[in-house]
Design a protein around this motif. Structure first.
Motif, PDB file in Angstrom:
ATOM      1  N   PRO A 191      -3.720   3.296   1.119  1.00 45.05           N
ATOM      2  CA  PRO A 191      -4.532   2.195   0.570  1.00 45.05           C
ATOM      3  C   PRO A 191      -5.587   2.642  -0.425  1.00 45.05           C
ATOM      4  O   PRO A 191      -5.905   1.912  -1.359  1.00 45.05           O
ATOM      5  N   ASP A 192      -6.152   3.841  -0.262  1.00 47.96           N
ATOM      6  CA  ASP A 192      -7.161   4.327  -1.211  1.00 47.96           C
ATOM      7  C   ASP A 192      -6.562   4.519  -2.601  1.00 47.96           C
ATOM      8  O   ASP A 192      -7.147   4.119  -3.617  1.00 47.96           O
ATOM      9  N   LYS A 193      -5.374   5.125  -2.642  1.00 47.74           N
ATOM     10  CA  LYS A 193      -4.689   5.345  -3.918  1.00 47.74           C
ATOM     11  C   LYS A 193      -4.295   4.002  -4.551  1.00 47.74           C
ATOM     12  O   LYS A 193      -4.442   3.811  -5.763  1.00 47.74           O
ATOM     13  N   THR A 194      -3.817   3.052  -3.717  1.00 51.30           N
ATOM     14  CA  THR A 194      -3.417   1.732  -4.223  1.00 51.30           C
ATOM     15  C   THR A 194      -4.630   0.970  -4.741  1.00 51.30           C
ATOM     16  O   THR A 194      -4.560   0.286  -5.771  1.00 51.30           O
ATOM     17  N   ALA A 195      -5.784   1.099  -4.045  1.00 47.95           N
ATOM     18  CA  ALA A 195      -7.004   0.438  -4.509  1.00 47.95           C
ATOM     19  C   ALA A 195      -7.430   0.982  -5.874  1.00 47.95           C
ATOM     20  O   ALA A 195      -7.902   0.236  -6.741  1.00 47.95           O
ATOM     21  N   ALA A 230       0.816  -1.220   0.000  1.00 48.32           N
ATOM     22  CA  ALA A 230       0.000   0.000   0.000  1.00 48.32           C
ATOM     23  C   ALA A 230       0.847   1.265   0.000  1.00 48.32           C
ATOM     24  O   ALA A 230       0.335   2.358  -0.283  1.00 48.32           O
ATOM     25  N   SER A 231       2.137   1.152   0.287  1.00 43.86           N
ATOM     26  CA  SER A 231       3.006   2.326   0.281  1.00 43.86           C
ATOM     27  C   SER A 231       3.725   2.503  -1.060  1.00 43.86           C
ATOM     28  O   SER A 231       4.283   3.556  -1.330  1.00 43.86           O
ATOM     29  N   GLN A 232       3.712   1.459  -1.906  1.00 41.99           N
ATOM     30  CA  GLN A 232       4.412   1.537  -3.189  1.00 41.99           C
ATOM     31  C   GLN A 232       3.481   1.390  -4.384  1.00 41.99           C
ATOM     32  O   GLN A 232       3.803   1.835  -5.482  1.00 41.99           O
TER      33      GLN A 232
END
Length: 599
Positions: A142-146, A106-108
């Motif tokens: 996590p929102d951006k990764t989703a 979720a950070s990358q």
């Protein structure tokens, strides 16, 4: 066991996204290991796997889980290797599964190998469960990764599970998702036996150990089995499962995962992806997707101490028992002596084999520049495969050379796009596509020669993108190209270990760079050392190492100048004779420096 309560799944992820840590949490939560047995990267048994943070060999373990519906389920976790070099092994592990956990940091965000592995899962028609890992980190988004999962992979972000393998957050949700979303095995125990090999290794006590997924039918101890790729038959000596330690069982039926040992003496006979069936009642068709693993990268391994040649040969024989995917054959170099030519799946595979030889067998090795397999088409129309520049036929007999081509996919933040495009163009790449995503990320797809990404392409990519870019590649085939053989000569003597095949447009630059590097490495002698790069009989670059000079005129105190000239001329003639009979010892550091392969 009733196949309705069996779930076979794998975990796929980019390097360092937490796959091994998640496997550890699943083992702990289901009670497969106790707190006393707990250790990081439990399924990674090799020291190299722990140090590098990657999985090199696949593993499989049984987990028993009582779900929310009150039933107990058997979960077979089939671990996958974690690098592009082992993509075929990943595809076979996925073929043994019905579902996958697609782990994304979720950070990358989504990276190159995440995308490649997701495509492999889709090709195998697997149920994909997205898991956003490392949600406990301060820089996690996590929102951006989703959203990336939706944009890049086309998966529903609402089905993604937010978790942290380090803290244990979301582990129960993951297990429930496996039970509810991964379909049960489809094979029937009444059908003819069909088993898929997804891993194998050699045990000194019992011989070859084969990891299997029973696709249909059942197998028991003492049964005669047939390996369909080789056509050889064996008798099953032992059956077992890992839970997580080896536990013997009497039989395995459709849907189950385990291991078997038989009278298989040679590891090469148990090829990954092969189908095992009953020798007396064979299945009519093997499981699709099998292919023989072919080495892609070749390098010469030479012992630093020539007396260690015998030890190196013995070490290679033993290591081949545990890794049949590399090949070796003896070769001789005038500069380096006796050694072996090894073939590997990729650069990481090369590094792993070299490090294992040095660690486990206490050898000090020198590796020559990695090369690829070229296709030579002769003037007679014959096709010759060459993995060493020294094996090329005379240039007058060559119609043209063909080099392997790969499709490279690079994920990068958009701000580094210009630098990466310049790097790809410099490596003779042909741009296929660029995709932009709303989160300021881009996907670059290029076609480029495999030999252009062998040496330092990945290091350059990471440097230009400050470590944010990631890449994945796959083979496309061969393409005719203007390739030349370049030899490096020292005082007119060619150094065979330093011969390379280069593209015509890069020959002069390569020749200049290599001669300059050698000039800095070769120590000064009592005579002049001339370093040349040549293509055929044409010298394209030249450097010299100035000779050491004794001050022979120091004893002259004034007087006639002819006395000094006579001494200098005599010294010059002596150096000329010395150059004719003197030999240059090329230091090992020269080979390492020329090709950038540091110990």
């Amino acid at each position: 066991m009733d196949p309705r309560y069996i779930r076979n799944f794998s975990i796929i992820a980019h390097i360092d996204h937490g796959k091994s840590t998640l496997a550890d949490r699943l083992l702990e939560f289901t009670g497969a290991i106790t707190s006393r047995e707990k250790r990081d990267q439990f399924l990674d048994s090799m020291d190299l796997e722990r140090e590098r943070g990657i999985t090199i060999k696949a593993a499989a373990v049984r987990l028993w889980y009582r779900a929310a519906d009150g039933r107990e389920y058997l979960l077979n976790l089939i671990d996958t290797p974690g690098h592009v070099d082992f993509s075929y092994e990943v595809s076979r592990s996925l073929a043994a599964s019905e579902g996958v956990l697609l782990l994304v940091d979720a950070s990358q965000g989504v990276e190159a190998q995440t995308l490649a592995n997701a495509y492999l899962a889709l090709e195998n028609n697997l149920e994909i469960i997205p898991v956003l890992n490392k949600c406990d980190l301060a820089n996690a988004d996590p929102d951006k990764t989703a959203e990336e999962i939706r944009e890049i992979l086309g998966l529903d972000p609402s089905t993604a599970i937010r978790a942290s393998a380090k803290t244990g957050q979301g582990i129960e949700e993951i297990l429930e998702a496996i039970v509810n979303r991964v379909p049960p095995p489809r094979g029937r125990s009444t059908d003819p036996l069909k088993m898929l090999i997804f891993d194998s290794w050699f045990d000194p006590y019992v011989g070859t150990v084969v990891m299997i997924r029973v696709l249909a039918g059942s197998v028991h101890r003492g049964q005669r089995i047939l390996l369909m790729a080789t056509g050889k038959t064996y008798e099953v000596y032992q059956l077992g499962v890992f839970n997580p330690y080896a536990t013997p069982v009497e039989s395995l039926s459709a849907g189950e995962v385990g291991f078997l040992t038989a009278t298989i003496k040679n590891l090469a006979d148990a090829m990954i992806g092969d189908t095992i069936t009953d020798a007396l009642n064979p299945t009519p068709t093997p499981f699709p997707g099998f292919k023989k693993i072919k080495p892609m990268v070749f390098s010469g391994f030479y012992p630093v101490d020539p007396g260690d040649y015998g030890r190196l040969k013995e070490a290679l024989e033993k290591l081949r028992l545990n890794d049949s995917s590399f090949t070796y054959e003896p070769e001789t170099s005038a500069a380096l002596g006796f050694g072996f030519r090894l073939g590997f799946l990729g650069l990481l595979h090369l590094e792993i084999i070299k490090e294992r030889l040095e660690r486990e067998y206490e050898l000090s090795l020198l590796a020559t520049a990695p090369t690829v397999v070229y296709k030579v088409v002769t003037t007679r129309g014959e096709e010759i495969w060459v993995d060493n520049p020294l094996k090329l036929p005379p240039w007058g007999k060559i119609e043209h050379l063909e080099e392997p081509l790969v499709r490279v996919e690079i994920h990068t933040p958009a701000e580094y796009l210009g630098n990466i495009l310049s790097l790809c163009e410099d490596r003779r790449g042909r741009q296929v596509e660029i995709r932009f995503f709303p989160n300021q990320k881009a996907l670059i797809i290029y076609e480029m020669p495999l030999n252009e990404i062998l040496m330092d392409f990945y290091d350059q990519l990471k440097s230009l993108s400050r470590g944010y870019a990631s890449m994945d590649y796959e083979m496309l085939g061969y393409r005719a190209s203007a390739l030349l053989q370049m030899d490096l000569m020292v005082n007119g003597e060619p150094i065979d270990a330093l011969s390379v095949i280069v593209h015509k447009d890069k020959a002069y630059r390569w020749g200049r760079e290599l001669t300059e590097r050698l000039q800095k490495i070769i120590p000064r002698q009592m005579f002049e050392v001339v370093i040349q790069a040549a293509i055929g009989s044409r010298v394209i670059a030249r450097e010299r190492v100035a000779p050491l000079r004794k001050n022979v005129t120091a004893k002259c105190y004034g007087g006639d100048i002819t006395r000094k000239r006579k001494l200098l001329e005599r010294q010059k003639e002596g150096k000329k004779r010395m150059k004719q009979i003197g030999k240059i010892q090329i230091p090992q550091e020269a080979f390492l420096a020329v090709f950038g392969m540091r110990e």
